[in-house]
Design an enzyme around this catalytic site. Structure first.
Site, PDB file in Angstrom:
ATOM      1  N   GLU A 141      31.614  43.329  37.656  1.00  0.00           N
ATOM      2  CA  GLU A 141      31.810  43.272  39.114  1.00  0.00           C
ATOM      3  C   GLU A 141      31.922  44.667  39.741  1.00  0.00           C
ATOM      4  O   GLU A 141      31.987  44.805  40.959  1.00  0.00           O
ATOM      5  CB  GLU A 141      33.066  42.454  39.448  1.00  0.00           C
ATOM      6  CG  GLU A 141      34.407  43.152  39.203  1.00  0.00           C
ATOM      7  CD  GLU A 141      34.836  43.197  37.725  1.00  0.00           C
ATOM      8  OE1 GLU A 141      34.036  42.765  36.858  1.00  0.00           O
ATOM      9  OE2 GLU A 141      35.932  43.680  37.443  1.00  0.00           O
TER      10      GLU A 141
ATOM     11  N   HIS B  30      33.212  45.815  33.157  1.00  0.00           N
ATOM     12  CA  HIS B  30      33.474  45.054  34.381  1.00  0.00           C
ATOM     13  C   HIS B  30      32.181  44.850  35.145  1.00  0.00           C
ATOM     14  O   HIS B  30      31.769  45.726  35.894  1.00  0.00           O
ATOM     15  CB  HIS B  30      34.498  45.788  35.254  1.00  0.00           C
ATOM     16  CG  HIS B  30      35.884  45.689  34.729  1.00  0.00           C
ATOM     17  ND1 HIS B  30      36.743  44.683  35.085  1.00  0.00           N
ATOM     18  CD2 HIS B  30      36.547  46.454  33.834  1.00  0.00           C
ATOM     19  CE1 HIS B  30      37.890  44.834  34.448  1.00  0.00           C
ATOM     20  NE2 HIS B  30      37.803  45.902  33.668  1.00  0.00           N
TER      21      HIS B  30
ATOM     22  N   CYS C 290      36.570  41.940  29.795  1.00  0.00           N
ATOM     23  CA  CYS C 290      37.518  42.987  29.383  1.00  0.00           C
ATOM     24  C   CYS C 290      38.575  42.405  28.438  1.00  0.00           C
ATOM     25  O   CYS C 290      38.241  41.998  27.342  1.00  0.00           O
ATOM     26  CB  CYS C 290      38.116  43.661  30.609  1.00  0.00           C
ATOM     27  SG  CYS C 290      38.837  45.252  30.203  1.00  0.00           S
TER      28      CYS C 290
END
Ligand SMILES: Nc1ncnc2c1ncn2[C@@H]1O[C@H](COP(=O)(O)OP(=O)(O)O)[C@@H](O)[C@H]1O
Ligand SMILES: Nc1ncnc2c1ncn2[C@@H]1O[C@H](COP(=O)(O)OP(=O)(O)O)[C@@H](O)[C@H]1O
Ligand SMILES: [Mg+2]
Ligand SMILES: [Mg+2]
Lengths: 387, 1055
Positions: free
Chosen positions: A332, A330, A245
């Protein structure tokens, strides 16, 4: 009590005010995920923003211990349609409204959020104010963009997370306002993580001896960190590096690329991204206003390796010769999907191999694709001590 | 990725007749798939013998075969058509099972037909419960402990190991038929026995019960490049234990945290990848409400009811995209048809909530077992969209068209608390309403949560509704203020309910509401929560916020009212009619608006009409749309009784209804007025009288003469009709149903003649009748349940002329333009009119297709004021073709324990099939689809008065090699039947296949035997015609597509 969301362009939206009174300024952005409000309010990348939830029912499953992305709610305020006053889930420890109230964050409910989104879609992310005074003069919004949000959310102290075992990969996470889930994934993949305040990164890195670096996400405009770009370049050239990011944008800037502001940011759980190597598309969680411009990659030694299917924007890049890669989204998840979690696996595996004496390019080949890690397993509780 | 090479002609297998568990959703999926294949330049050959569907229209497929869905007939069609590919994952379980058979018998191999989309191995891994479990173990994904058994003994052994409660689920059955919970040994034996019978592969899964967990579904798609997405997830309000088809379902999930949501999503993707599905797939989970534990319940590697729901809930056309993926496209190559600027490789984001509510048939079958379990019982469903759950629930309940006032089931406030609890602890179709009533009686949410396992989150919504009801009651209409009314509207309370609470008229509430400027806004279903600009024609109403789109005021607009949920008596045929009406209006240059609430249908595909409003079909909801859009006229003739019953209110509100008015409807539906009308135009009707009380009933029945038929007025599907053959029977009936007879009641003479019906196109002057349908069963068997043939096979030309004469008289005397239906009875050479329906009927799609005439298109033109003569279709009765079409009813009684399969004036079938052949015998034989194999045992129980008839039939059955058995000595000896000592024991024996149970008129004897035969998976036949039709086998004929039949017919004119 009535409350109002006033946009810099002049519109006023009425709703019901909950929480402490006052005027709360921020950039008004919308989030399209249908779950994940707890992660959103605590994601440091949302620092200073007024978040409009497009999903109309917020708070359904309350607030729990494990799904915070940082120590405290980060948003400047929230705007929504309806909220459940109770919250129903076995893990729930507080209600959404109470959580925000005790943290002094205002909530405006009963708003026609769809119209707000349509307005933002037309004019772009826009400054606004949450207020209880209908004819409140719109404040000077420029301060929002001048303020350095990153400094507010990034940690000031070095922190070690995970075991002291010298044989496991040690990742230095250069912190611009990281999400806890990123650390969770690394820990689950068997790493030890050191959180490094970005201002101290160059000075302390030698002594920490990390095996690789992760440049974290964070709020705001990457160009606010221009003074640090050279340092970032030096670090990335010295260590295998993964950017996420804001971290991704910083790498682009540091290596001669450029960023620009999107009309309205990508914030949600359903941004389709294509892996240009395999052609496969995955859903990604995103939260950003700025993107790396594709043309500017020509000035760098990076190749684009992930692309947004909807607007074609750059979603990831990999260095031609060095072990540096980064993604705009992202990987994750939290909130949202983690379809490209292999990015972490690849990174960690590569570092592991290096540690063992082999070398391989990050993101360049898939040969080190890991077999059996189940990185989505979200470890409950806080993985680090309260700062 | 370009599409696969060499696929030019594709065979599509449809899902066949509507049965419980396999309804209109496959018409929607199949239609989308066929159109998608055509869009890609493929020639589509469709096999589906369900005539009521849109998918079997000539506009949808290139060649349509109304042929039996059997391996035999499919092989013949494959040999004849030589398709390159087969698409089987859009025809429900039927299509999938057939594809498996075709593969196993190496027919696909023999003719070089490539199975498109998901391959056979994947299908088997998903469908075969054992293979699926093995795969889950391999993937390390949890499934509840279980064992596949092929015998009762194995099941008992497993029970000893695991303990009770257990759940029994037969392999390869629809809607979970034959399954259930066993709490003890006795229940286990019964369930396993019937389950093994119901399973085509004689396997059952016996499994640890996980009832009470949250039930969550994911709709997943995958392309050849391994890109996977989940279109939608859904959460059942009713926890595991109630079939998803019988559960109230919300989308997206409401009580899952982001971590849970994405954990289950990730597992879904892992599974679809492991299976290698290409196309759509449905995955069901059970999630512990108190821990992170979850289980896989099942996977359906095909489109399903849930995928239709997910498509409508999100705007993402799963079946269409699945069809394209099966041709080799990648998700990211296909455009999202809603936004048009983004791609199909994304996951919709909703900014509204969706509630699906099942529609059960128990209003027609109060005697049936209403409890809900793992076996689906609903015939259809409704869907509602709103910005909050409370109002979505309200909309859904309004859409059900059940006997309720707002959220209150009529009469439920009188129920003792015990009865309420009964319906709550053991879920029934009335559970939702019983819960609300208990909340009204101040039972705490916590207690209800404990008893039902329903999440507090949902119960809290219900409680909120009950509290708002109370607040509304405390308000007075006279002193009402705008903000008070606004809150009630925002949470979904209807004008009609508010009016009833405030003792005023619905239109008065409406007027006041408008004075307060309270009108709904209409929001777009755009797949992306407004993130991108979209051009969708798909809208829902909400009482908060602004309108998304401004209506177009430059064009003339016509509104078509749809027919709501599929229920017995009002099925997918009306959806066919609605769709055609829309298309015809568009062809006439009108902007078309459609309102409907059934997520399973083609009519609610937002690409059909210029605008789709997904709304309840009540007066208020319809008027609101009319106000918003500014509509010229409304079509009510194609939406079944649902649309017709809205007419009165529309007329009162000054809306122009096309082709029909309320007075005409009254004249036909009110029996007294109807008889007067018939007398005025000198058309004989069945003698009938109206009785006003019980004494009157006995007197008038005598006057009419036994046998009599009692009927309530204004119903569709013959609800509550009974035939009584003597005063004694009537008295008994009056005792039995004392409280439920509501006066006035209508008494008809029961005329056991030949029933026939016509669908009539008229401009008020001339008529066109495409064909006569003659019923095989005598009058007294509901027209929807009878086997019927067109053209008529036994009626004399004198009678046919008379029919046409009456038809013309009726058409001229009514103030009506469009399409209507007349039912006749012929008895001893006399022709009577039984009833007239001022709307399209069940037979319209059949006649349209087998005679190649767009009847609804023509009807629409007539409604718009065109003369029949100007349509070029001719007038009068169309010339009879050189072939016969038989329509045969299909029943779902196996899914509805307690429903007597005896045929009568009350409609019971859920679907129908047709067959076409040169002779009546052949078309009827094929339609019936029953095959007797040598050695099959048939139990016979026949009323004394019918023995003579039985003689003929028994000879034929013996010739076919059947073994006839009976437990009655005299009867048995008389006909040389094999004696059996115990019927129940016989039922469980291996060769038991059929029960023949023919009684006298109106006879309800033998019900016990019939019910247990159904429970044990046997066919039950109660009419001679049913039996004879498959015994008098016609000459075998080659399958022909409908286009061929029509060409045979070409050149013949109209007389
Ligand atoms: N182990 C179980 N314990 C309790 N209920 C179950 C169990 N497995 C399935 N069910 C219930 O039975 C229903 C039907 O089962 P499912 O496997 O989905 O069959 P179908 O093929 O009919 O959809 C499910 O929707 C669920 O509510
Ligand atoms: N008077 C009658 N004599 C014999 N059969 C009748 C008579 N009235 C009705 N029926 C039978 O009952 C069925 C249903 O009656 P109908 O008036 O058509 O009601 P519905 O509105 O349900 O179609 C008919 O199809 C017919 O078989
Ligand atoms: Mg199921
Ligand atoms: Mg009828």
């Amino acid at each position: 009590m009535k409350g109002y969301l006033k946009l810099a362009t002049g519109e006023t939206y009425e709703g019901t005010w909950q929480g402490s009174q006052g005027d709360f300024c921020g950039e008004v952005v919308f989030f399209t995920g249908m779950t994940g409000y707890q992660e959103v309010i605590s994601d440091p990348s949302f620092r200073g923003q007024i978040v409009v939830f497009t999903y109309p029912l917020i708070g359904n499953y309350g607030i729990n211990e494990s799904d915070f992305e940082s120590f405290r709610p980060q948003v400047a305020g929230v705007v929504l349609s309806e909220t459940d006053s109770l919250g129903d889930h076995w893990q729930s420890q507080n209600t959404f409204v109470d959580e925000l109230k005790t943290r002094g964050i205002p909530i405006l409910t009963g708003v026609d959020t769809r119209s707000v989104v349509q307005r933002i879609r037309a004019v772009g992310d826009i400054p606004g104010v949450l207020t209880t005074i209908q004819d409140q003069a719109t404040p000077d919004f420029h301060s929002i963009y001048k303020r350095n949000w990153i400094k507010e959310v990034a940690s000031s102290q070095i922190q070690n997370i995970g075991s002291g075992n010298p044989h496991i990969p040690h990742i230095g996470l250069i912190d611009f306002g990281y999400k806890k889930s990123i650390v969770n994934v690394l820990i689950d993949l068997g790493c030890k993580v050191t959180i490094i305040p970005f201002e101290k990164a160059e000075a302390t890195i030698e002594s920490l001896k990390p095996d690789g670096l992760l440049l974290s996400n964070g709020p705001g405009d990457p160009k606010q960190l221009s003074p640090y770009l050279e340092g970032i370049e030096r670090l990335a050239l010295a260590y295998p590096t993964l950017g996420i990011c804001l971290g991704h944008q910083l790498l682009a800037l540091a290596f001669g690329g450029d960023t620009e502001k999107l009309k309205f940011g990508h914030r949600g759980a359903n941004q389709p991204v294509q892996d240009l190597q395999t052609g496969k598309v995955g859903m990604t969680a995103q939260n950003h206003s700025y993107v790396v411009t594709e043309e500017s990659l020509g000035n760098t030694d990076f190749l684009m390796n992930f692309r947004n299917v909807n607007d074609g924007s750059v979603e990831g890049m990999v260095h031609k010769t060095k072990e540096i890669a980064s993604v705009q989204f992202h990987p994750e998840g939290h909130p949202g999907p983690a379809d490209f979690q292999s990015i972490f696996t690849d990174f960690v595996t590569m570092i592991q191999h290096r540690k063992e004496g082999h070398t391989a390019g990050v993101g360049g080949t898939r040969s080190y694709l890991n077999e059996e890690a189940d990185p989505t397993q979200c470890k409950g509780g806080k993985v680090y001590a309260e700062a | 990725m370009p599409k696969h090479e060499g696929i030019h002609k594709v065979l599509v297998i449809g899902s066949g007749p509507i049965v419980i568990g396999q309804a209109a959703e496959f018409d929607y999926a199949g239609t989308q798939a066929c159109l998608a294949l055509k869009e890609e330049g493929c020639k589509v050959v469709l096999v589906n013998n369900n005539p009521a569907t849109i998918m079997t229209d000539d506009r949808v497929a290139d060649e349509v075969y109304f042929e039996p869905l059997t391996v035999d007939s499919l092989e013949k069609i494959i040999a004849k058509e030589r398709p390159d590919g087969l698409l089987a994952t859009l025809g429900g379980q039927t299509g999938l099972n057939l594809a498996l058979d075709l593969h196993n018998k190496e027919i696909l191999l023999k003719y070089g037909v490539k199975l498109l989309g998901t391959d056979i191995d994947s299908i088997m891994k998903g469908e075969d419960r054992e293979a699926f479990r093995a795969l889950m173990h391999e993937l390390n994904e949890p499934v509840p402990e279980s064992e596949i058994v092929a015998t009762v003994e194995e099941a008992l052994r497993f029970a000893v190991e695991i303990g009770y409660p257990l759940i029994i689920r037969p392999a390869y059955t629809l809607g979970g038929s034959g399954g259930g919970f066993a709490h003890n040994e006795e229940e286990l034996i019964e369930l396993v026995t019937s389950g093994l019978k119901a399973s085509p592969i004689h396997q059952c899964l016996v499994e640890k019960s996980i009832a009470g967990y949250k039930e969550v579904e994911y709709e997943v798609m995958r392309d050849e490049n391994d890109t996977c997405i989940t279109v939608c997830n859904m959460e059942n309000v009713d926890p595991v234990g109630v079939h998803t088809g019988d559960s109230i379902v919300v989308a997206p999930s409401q009580t899952l945290t982001d971590t849970e949501y994405y954990k289950l999503r990730e597992v879904s993707l892992k599974i679809i990848r492991a299976l290698g599905v290409i196309g759509g797939c449905n995955i069901q989970f059970a999630l512990d409400p108190d821990s992170t534990q979850y289980y896989l319940i099942e996977v359906n590697p095909r489109v399903s009811r849930s995928s239709a729901l997910a498509s409508k809930a999100t705007g993402y056309p799963i079946a269409k995209i699945a069809a394209k993926l099966s041709l080799g496209y990648y998700l990211n190559e296909l455009i999202n048809p809603v936004t048009r600027g983004t791609y199909a490789s994304f996951e919709p984001s909703l900014d509204y909530v969706v509630v699906k509510f099942p529609r059960w048939p128990f209003d027609k079958f109060p005697e049936a077992d209403r409890t809900l379990g793992t076996q689906m019982k609903a015939t259809g469903e409704v869907m509602a969209i709103e910005r909050n759950l409370e109002s979505a629930f309200q909309k859904a309940v309004r859409s059900l068209e059940i006997n309720s006032n707002g959220l209150e089931l009529s009469g439920i406030n009188q129920w003792p608390e015990e009865k309420l609890w009964q319906n709550v602890t053991q879920a029934s179709d009335q559970r939702f309403f019983a819960i609300l009533e208990l909340l009204r009686r101040a039972v705490p949410v916590e207690v209800l949560h404990e008893k039902t396992g329903i999440a507090r989150f949902f119960l809290n919504r219900f409680e909120e509704l009950v509290q708002l009801e109370q607040k509304a009651r405390e308000l007075s209409f006279a002193a009402l203020e705008a903000p008070q009314l606004w809150v009630l509207k925002r949470y979904g309370f209807s004008d009609a309910w508010l009016a009833s609470v405030w003792g005023t008229e619905q239109l008065s509430v409406r007027r006041k509401r408008k004075v307060f400027q309270l009108v709904p806004s209409y929001k777009m279903v755009d797949t992306c929560a407004a993130e991108f600009e979209a051009e969708s024609a798909y809208y829902y109403s909400s009482w908060s916020g602004q309108n998304d789109g401004k209506p177009n005021f430059n064009r003339k607009k016509i509104l078509v009212l749809g027919s709501g949920p599929i229920r017995i008596g009002q099925g997918v045929e009306f959806d066919y009619c609605s769709v055609h009406a829309v298309q015809a209006l568009q062809a006439e240059g009108y902007e078309t608006i459609i309102i409907n609430n059934n997520p399973e249908t083609v009519s609610t595909d937002y690409t059909l009409a210029d605008r789709l409003y997904f709304e309840p079909l009540t007066l208020e909801d319809v008027l609101n749309v009319i106000d918003f859009e500014g509509i010229e006229g409304v079509v009510v003739q194609v939406g079944g009784q649902t649309a017709i019953s809205l007419m009165e209110g529309l007329e009162k509100a000054g809306v122009s209804v096309l082709g029909v008015d309320q007075q005409t409807v009254n004249e036909l539906e009110d029996r007294d007025l109807f008889y007067r009308f018939m007398e005025k135009i000198q058309v004989p009707h069945i003698p009938g009288l109206t009785a006003y009380d019980s004494k009157d009933l006995l007197d008038k029945a005598c006057q009419v003469g036994y046998p009599v038929l009692l009927r309530p007025s204004y119903v569709i599907g013959g609800r509550g009709m009974v035939i009584l053959s003597s005063q004694q029977e009537l008295e008994q009936y009056m005792v039995d149903s004392l409280s439920s007879i509501s006066y006035p009641i209508l008494i008809d003479a029961y005329v056991a003649g030949t029933e026939a019906e016509v669908d009539v196109l008229t401009d008020g002057e001339e008529v066109l009748v495409p064909g006569i349908f003659e019923h095989m069963e005598k009058a007294g068997v509901h027209s929807g349940d009878s086997t019927a043939v067109t053209p008529s096979f036994s009626l004399s030309s004198v009678i046919k002329d008379q029919m046409m004469d009456y038809t013309k008289r009726i058409a001229r005397a009514m103030n009506f333009k469009g399409i209507f239906n007349i039912q006749f009875v012929v008895n001893e050479g006399h022709l009577y009119v039984l009833e007239i329906n001022p709307r399209a009927s069940r037979t319209v799609p059949i006649l349209s297709k087998v005679y190649g005439i767009d009847m609804i298109g023509a009807a629409v033109k007539l409604m718009l004021g065109n003369q029949l003569a100007s349509l070029g279709t001719g007038t009068g009765l169309m010339a009879e073709p050189g072939y016969f079409t038989t329509k045969a009813p299909i029943f779902s009684t196996i899914k509805l324990p307690g429903v007597d399969p005896l045929l009568g004036p009350e409609m019971k079938s859920t679907g129908e099939v047709i067959s076409i052949a040169h002779s009546v015998e052949t078309s009827t034989y094929k339609a019936t689809g029953i095959v007797i194999k040598p050695g099959d045992e048939i139990f016979c129980e026949v009323d004394g008065a019918q023995w003579e008839h039985f003689k003929k039939v028994s000879d034929l059955l013996n010739d076919a090699g059947a073994i006839l058995v009976s437990d009655q000595q005299r009867f048995g000896r008389c006909f040389g039947l094999t004696p059996v000592s115990s019927y129940e024991e016989w039922l469980r024996s291996q060769h038991a296949t059929m029960l023949i149970s023919v009684g006298g008129t109106g006879n309800t004897d033998g019900i016990e035997k019939r019910l247990s035969a159904v429970r044990n998976g046997l066919s039950v036949l109660t009419e001679w015609t049913q039996i004879e039709s498959f015994l008098i086998a016609g000459k075998a004929e080659e399958p022909e597509p409908i286009g061929r039949w029509l060409r045979i017919n070409e050149g013949s004119g109209v007389y």
